[in-house]
Design a protein around this motif. Structure first.
Motif, PDB file in Angstrom:
ATOM      1  N   ARG A 120      19.621  66.959 -38.450  1.00 40.56           N
ATOM      2  CA  ARG A 120      20.057  67.036 -39.855  1.00 40.56           C
ATOM      3  C   ARG A 120      19.028  67.774 -40.709  1.00 40.56           C
ATOM      4  O   ARG A 120      19.355  68.640 -41.523  1.00 40.56           O
ATOM      5  CB  ARG A 120      20.296  65.614 -40.386  1.00 40.56           C
ATOM      6  CG  ARG A 120      21.000  65.567 -41.729  1.00 40.56           C
ATOM      7  CD  ARG A 120      21.395  64.135 -42.091  1.00 40.56           C
ATOM      8  NE  ARG A 120      20.249  63.269 -42.320  1.00 40.56           N
ATOM      9  CZ  ARG A 120      19.549  63.232 -43.459  1.00 40.56           C
ATOM     10  NH1 ARG A 120      19.860  64.015 -44.460  1.00 40.56           N
ATOM     11  NH2 ARG A 120      18.536  62.395 -43.579  1.00 40.56           N
ATOM     12  N   LYS A 121      17.742  67.437 -40.513  1.00 37.72           N
ATOM     13  CA  LYS A 121      16.681  68.082 -41.301  1.00 37.72           C
ATOM     14  C   LYS A 121      16.530  69.560 -40.920  1.00 37.72           C
ATOM     15  O   LYS A 121      16.262  70.404 -41.774  1.00 37.72           O
ATOM     16  CB  LYS A 121      15.350  67.341 -41.096  1.00 37.72           C
ATOM     17  CG  LYS A 121      15.374  65.880 -41.577  1.00 37.72           C
ATOM     18  CD  LYS A 121      15.120  65.782 -43.048  1.00 37.72           C
ATOM     19  CE  LYS A 121      15.296  64.386 -43.606  1.00 37.72           C
ATOM     20  NZ  LYS A 121      14.333  63.416 -43.147  1.00 37.72           N
ATOM     21  N   GLU A 146      10.049  72.815 -47.019  1.00 38.24           N
ATOM     22  CA  GLU A 146      11.515  72.829 -47.021  1.00 38.24           C
ATOM     23  C   GLU A 146      12.013  74.222 -47.385  1.00 38.24           C
ATOM     24  O   GLU A 146      12.913  74.751 -46.770  1.00 38.24           O
ATOM     25  CB  GLU A 146      12.065  71.790 -48.004  1.00 38.24           C
ATOM     26  CG  GLU A 146      12.180  70.414 -47.427  1.00 38.24           C
ATOM     27  CD  GLU A 146      13.082  69.511 -48.248  1.00 38.24           C
ATOM     28  OE1 GLU A 146      13.829  68.737 -47.641  1.00 38.24           O
ATOM     29  OE2 GLU A 146      13.041  69.589 -49.494  1.00 38.24           O
ATOM     30  N   ARG A 203      18.933  71.522 -39.846  1.00 37.34           N
ATOM     31  CA  ARG A 203      20.057  72.237 -40.479  1.00 37.34           C
ATOM     32  C   ARG A 203      19.787  72.443 -41.965  1.00 37.34           C
ATOM     33  O   ARG A 203      20.140  73.472 -42.542  1.00 37.34           O
ATOM     34  CB  ARG A 203      21.358  71.464 -40.276  1.00 37.34           C
ATOM     35  CG  ARG A 203      21.928  71.598 -38.889  1.00 37.34           C
ATOM     36  CD  ARG A 203      23.336  71.007 -38.774  1.00 37.34           C
ATOM     37  NE  ARG A 203      23.644  70.780 -37.384  1.00 37.34           N
ATOM     38  CZ  ARG A 203      23.457  69.643 -36.744  1.00 37.34           C
ATOM     39  NH1 ARG A 203      22.984  68.584 -37.368  1.00 37.34           N
ATOM     40  NH2 ARG A 203      23.758  69.519 -35.468  1.00 37.34           N
ATOM     41  N   LYS A 204      19.149  71.460 -42.584  1.00 45.02           N
ATOM     42  CA  LYS A 204      18.813  71.576 -44.005  1.00 45.02           C
ATOM     43  C   LYS A 204      17.834  72.741 -44.221  1.00 45.02           C
ATOM     44  O   LYS A 204      17.965  73.500 -45.184  1.00 45.02           O
ATOM     45  CB  LYS A 204      18.200  70.271 -44.522  1.00 45.02           C
ATOM     46  CG  LYS A 204      17.948  70.272 -46.013  1.00 45.02           C
ATOM     47  CD  LYS A 204      17.428  68.933 -46.498  1.00 45.02           C
ATOM     48  CE  LYS A 204      17.241  68.965 -48.008  1.00 45.02           C
ATOM     49  NZ  LYS A 204      16.638  67.733 -48.521  1.00 45.02           N
ATOM     50  N   HIS A 257      19.815  75.796 -44.212  1.00 54.80           N
ATOM     51  CA  HIS A 257      20.625  75.888 -45.432  1.00 54.80           C
ATOM     52  C   HIS A 257      19.784  76.331 -46.633  1.00 54.80           C
ATOM     53  O   HIS A 257      20.227  77.142 -47.448  1.00 54.80           O
ATOM     54  CB  HIS A 257      21.278  74.527 -45.710  1.00 54.80           C
ATOM     55  CG  HIS A 257      22.064  74.489 -46.981  1.00 54.80           C
ATOM     56  ND1 HIS A 257      23.276  75.123 -47.122  1.00 54.80           N
ATOM     57  CD2 HIS A 257      21.789  73.906 -48.173  1.00 54.80           C
ATOM     58  CE1 HIS A 257      23.716  74.942 -48.365  1.00 54.80           C
ATOM     59  NE2 HIS A 257      22.835  74.199 -49.014  1.00 54.80           N
ATOM     60  N   HIS A 290       9.761  70.402 -41.079  1.00 56.12           N
ATOM     61  CA  HIS A 290      10.204  69.646 -42.256  1.00 56.12           C
ATOM     62  C   HIS A 290       9.100  68.658 -42.623  1.00 56.12           C
ATOM     63  O   HIS A 290       8.492  68.028 -41.744  1.00 56.12           O
ATOM     64  CB  HIS A 290      11.509  68.899 -41.950  1.00 56.12           C
ATOM     65  CG  HIS A 290      12.134  68.317 -43.168  1.00 56.12           C
ATOM     66  ND1 HIS A 290      11.741  67.100 -43.689  1.00 56.12           N
ATOM     67  CD2 HIS A 290      13.101  68.796 -43.993  1.00 56.12           C
ATOM     68  CE1 HIS A 290      12.453  66.845 -44.775  1.00 56.12           C
ATOM     69  NE2 HIS A 290      13.293  67.859 -44.984  1.00 56.12           N
TER      70      HIS A 290
END
Length: 198
Positions: free
Chosen positions: A110-111, A62, A113-114, A117, A35
């Motif tokens: 969190r990043k 990303e 998982r992003k 996604h 990320h």
């Protein structure tokens, strides 16, 4: 005014880690998807892992437009190193096993998982996981729980399982030097006050 920086390890020249970074070969290919917020992080252990492994690649972003090509090197089975209910525990290679392309997202949980996604191809990959209960050497984390490893620690643990009896411990030398440097910079008293009693 910024301090002069090593173009390889991205550390200030006065704290360059390049002499500690090994040059290790592995049967496993490691693809690190970092990320962008991690690039300027003080530790940036994904970069240390990519520099220390001959068969590794670090890609920052990303959304990865060329993900399909990155995930298809000939001769490899692709697995995502990321926990899930259906994730399989890593097992040592047998002589007939095709090696893995081990895809490792790098960022906070969190990043990471992003990244999954935003990149459905990534999220759809079969997953593998590390054994539970590993303890991090990252002594500066506020509350490291069992299994909460830095990226380089997770990669070392994964490779140690897959490629047993080969050792990938030398990958941790620059990581440990980085932590020791940060502890020295803050002073022993501050370190003990904020991170002691673990």
């Amino acid at each position: 005014m910024s301090r002069p920086q090593c173009s390889r390890c991205l550390r200030p020249l006065t704290h360059c880690l390049c002499l500690l970074i090994p040059n290790l070969d592995s049967r496993t290919r490691v693809l690190l998807l970092q990320h962008p917020s991690e690039v300027s992080h003080a530790l940036n252990t994904a970069r240390l892992a990519a520099l220390g492994l001959v068969n590794a690649e670090l890609v920052v972003g990303e959304v990865f437009e060329d993900l399909q090509a990155l995930l298809n090197p000939p001769g490899y089975r692709v697995r995502l190193l990321f926990p899930a209910e259906d994730a399989q525990p890593l097992q040592p290679y047998t002589s007939s096993d095709e090696p893995l392309l081990l895809v490792v997202p790098d960022g906070t949980w969190r990043k990471a998982r992003k990244l999954l996604h935003l990149n459905p191809l990534l999220a759809a990959l079969p997953r593998v996981m590390l054994a539970e209960g590993a303890v991090s050497r990252y002594r500066l984390r506020k509350a490291p729980g069992p299994g909460e490893l830095s990226t380089v620690e997770a990669i070392v643990q994964a490779l140690q399982v897959l490629e047993k009896p080969a050792s990938f411990e030398p990958l941790l030398k620059p990581f440990e030097a980085l932590i020791e440097g940060q502890i020295a910079a803050m002073g022993e008293e501050v370190f003990q006050r904020n991170h002691g009693d673990r």
